[in-house]
Design a protein around this motif. Structure first.
Motif, PDB file in Angstrom:
ATOM      1  N   ALA A  21       0.832  -1.205   0.000  1.00  0.00           N
ATOM      2  CA  ALA A  21       0.000   0.000   0.000  1.00  0.00           C
ATOM      3  C   ALA A  21       0.867   1.257   0.000  1.00  0.00           C
ATOM      4  O   ALA A  21       0.580   2.237  -0.693  1.00  0.00           O
ATOM      5  CB  ALA A  21      -0.928  -0.004   1.217  1.00  0.00           C
ATOM      6  N   LEU A  22       1.943   1.237   0.780  1.00  0.00           N
ATOM      7  CA  LEU A  22       2.840   2.396   0.817  1.00  0.00           C
ATOM      8  C   LEU A  22       3.507   2.602  -0.530  1.00  0.00           C
ATOM      9  O   LEU A  22       3.622   3.745  -1.012  1.00  0.00           O
ATOM     10  CB  LEU A  22       3.887   2.205   1.911  1.00  0.00           C
ATOM     11  CG  LEU A  22       4.881   3.360   2.099  1.00  0.00           C
ATOM     12  CD1 LEU A  22       5.172   3.614   3.561  1.00  0.00           C
ATOM     13  CD2 LEU A  22       6.199   3.080   1.349  1.00  0.00           C
ATOM     14  N   ALA A  25       1.032   4.012  -2.980  1.00  0.00           N
ATOM     15  CA  ALA A  25       0.779   5.423  -2.678  1.00  0.00           C
ATOM     16  C   ALA A  25       1.927   6.293  -3.174  1.00  0.00           C
ATOM     17  O   ALA A  25       1.721   7.387  -3.703  1.00  0.00           O
ATOM     18  CB  ALA A  25       0.580   5.605  -1.174  1.00  0.00           C
ATOM     19  N   GLU A  27       3.917   5.587  -5.710  1.00  0.00           N
ATOM     20  CA  GLU A  27       3.816   5.628  -7.167  1.00  0.00           C
ATOM     21  C   GLU A  27       2.725   6.582  -7.627  1.00  0.00           C
ATOM     22  O   GLU A  27       2.808   7.153  -8.721  1.00  0.00           O
ATOM     23  CB  GLU A  27       3.543   4.225  -7.708  1.00  0.00           C
ATOM     24  CG  GLU A  27       4.721   3.267  -7.535  1.00  0.00           C
ATOM     25  CD  GLU A  27       4.399   1.846  -7.954  1.00  0.00           C
ATOM     26  OE1 GLU A  27       3.248   1.611  -8.412  1.00  0.00           O
ATOM     27  OE2 GLU A  27       5.274   0.971  -7.827  1.00  0.00           O
ATOM     28  N   ALA A  28       1.728   6.794  -6.767  1.00  0.00           N
ATOM     29  CA  ALA A  28       0.641   7.715  -7.096  1.00  0.00           C
ATOM     30  C   ALA A  28       0.980   9.159  -6.735  1.00  0.00           C
ATOM     31  O   ALA A  28       0.164  10.058  -6.946  1.00  0.00           O
ATOM     32  CB  ALA A  28      -0.633   7.287  -6.377  1.00  0.00           C
ATOM     33  N   GLN A  30       2.253  10.199  -3.545  1.00  0.00           N
ATOM     34  CA  GLN A  30       2.184  10.535  -2.121  1.00  0.00           C
ATOM     35  C   GLN A  30       3.534  10.280  -1.457  1.00  0.00           C
ATOM     36  O   GLN A  30       3.988   9.139  -1.394  1.00  0.00           O
ATOM     37  CB  GLN A  30       1.110   9.695  -1.431  1.00  0.00           C
ATOM     38  CG  GLN A  30       0.949  10.018   0.055  1.00  0.00           C
ATOM     39  CD  GLN A  30      -0.175   9.211   0.679  1.00  0.00           C
ATOM     40  OE1 GLN A  30      -1.138   8.840   0.001  1.00  0.00           O
ATOM     41  NE2 GLN A  30      -0.061   8.937   1.976  1.00  0.00           N
ATOM     42  N   PRO A  32       6.317   9.386   1.214  1.00  0.00           N
ATOM     43  CA  PRO A  32       6.267   8.566   2.437  1.00  0.00           C
ATOM     44  C   PRO A  32       6.872   9.296   3.632  1.00  0.00           C
ATOM     45  O   PRO A  32       7.883   8.892   4.193  1.00  0.00           O
ATOM     46  CB  PRO A  32       7.077   7.328   2.034  1.00  0.00           C
ATOM     47  CG  PRO A  32       8.073   7.847   1.041  1.00  0.00           C
ATOM     48  CD  PRO A  32       7.373   8.944   0.297  1.00  0.00           C
TER      49      PRO A  32
END
Length: 208
Positions: A21-22, A25, A27-28, A30, A32
């Motif tokens: 999920a991280l 995210a 790759e989208a 967001q 970390p």
């Protein structure tokens, strides 16, 4: 911190925090941020830095589990770059700033771009453009390696140290620094960094 302790800390942290999920995210688009804070809380960005600078002063062998872990867990952080930057800064006697640090190499005549001095002795600054700088868009700071120029006789320019210099730049100073985000085929940030009279917050002879 011993190699075994670093290995245990790295495995526990990355195995628990780097999830699918991280990565999706990231790759989208967001960042970390929470993961970086976890890494910083464990002191990993300062693993190679001198103890006098607040670092762990591990050897490359002792720090190897961190570098291996970055690849094994596909950690989307500029941790390796920050570790190297902290090593150089602390060895040069320069305070290591908080946050991620990109590495920029400026070589005269390099097709990927060159930075050049644009200030004076009292207020050193850099100008120019460098392409394909890993993780620059994810970093607050950039550590610039200014390779020594060569004179007509093939020797180092008398105006710069034989081993070149390192300079610390604030990439968030939008009046003097501009970072254009790009990605390599693996989806990792490789950015264009443009500086216009960007102040050198620190300037020192390259210690290594």
């Amino acid at each position: 911190m011993s190699e075994s302790m670093i290995e245990q800390t790295t495995e526990r942290l990355f195995a628990g925090a780097v999830s699918r999920a991280l990565l999706l995210a990231f790759e989208a688009g967001q960042p970390p941020t929470a993961l970086w804070q976890l890494v910083a809380d464990q002191g990993l960005p300062l693993a190679l830095a001198a103890e006098a600078a607040g670092g762990i002063q591990s050897s490359w062998r002792e720090a190897y589990p961190i570098l291996r872990g970055l690849g094994y867990w596909q950690v989307p952080l500029p941790l390796a770059e920050t570790m190297i930057a902290a090593l150089l800064l602390s060895a040069a006697g320069v305070k290591v700033p908080d946050g991620a640090i990109a590495l920029v190499e400026s070589v005269p005549g390099d097709a990927d771009g060159t930075l050049h001095p644009s200030g004076d002795a009292a207020h050193p600054a850099l100008s120019g453009r460098v392409l394909r700088v890993p993780w620059a868009s994810a970093c607050r700071w950039a550590l610039v390696s200014l390779v020594a120029t060569r004179g007509h006789d093939g020797g180092a320019d008398a105006a710069s140290p034989a081993g070149g210099q390192i300079a610390l730049i604030d990439l968030h100073d939008t009046a003097t620094a501009h970072v254009t985000p790009r990605q390599n085929p693996a989806g990792e940030p490789v950015c264009t960094v443009e500086l216009q009279n960007a102040p050198c917050l620190a300037l020192a002879a390259n210690p290594l």
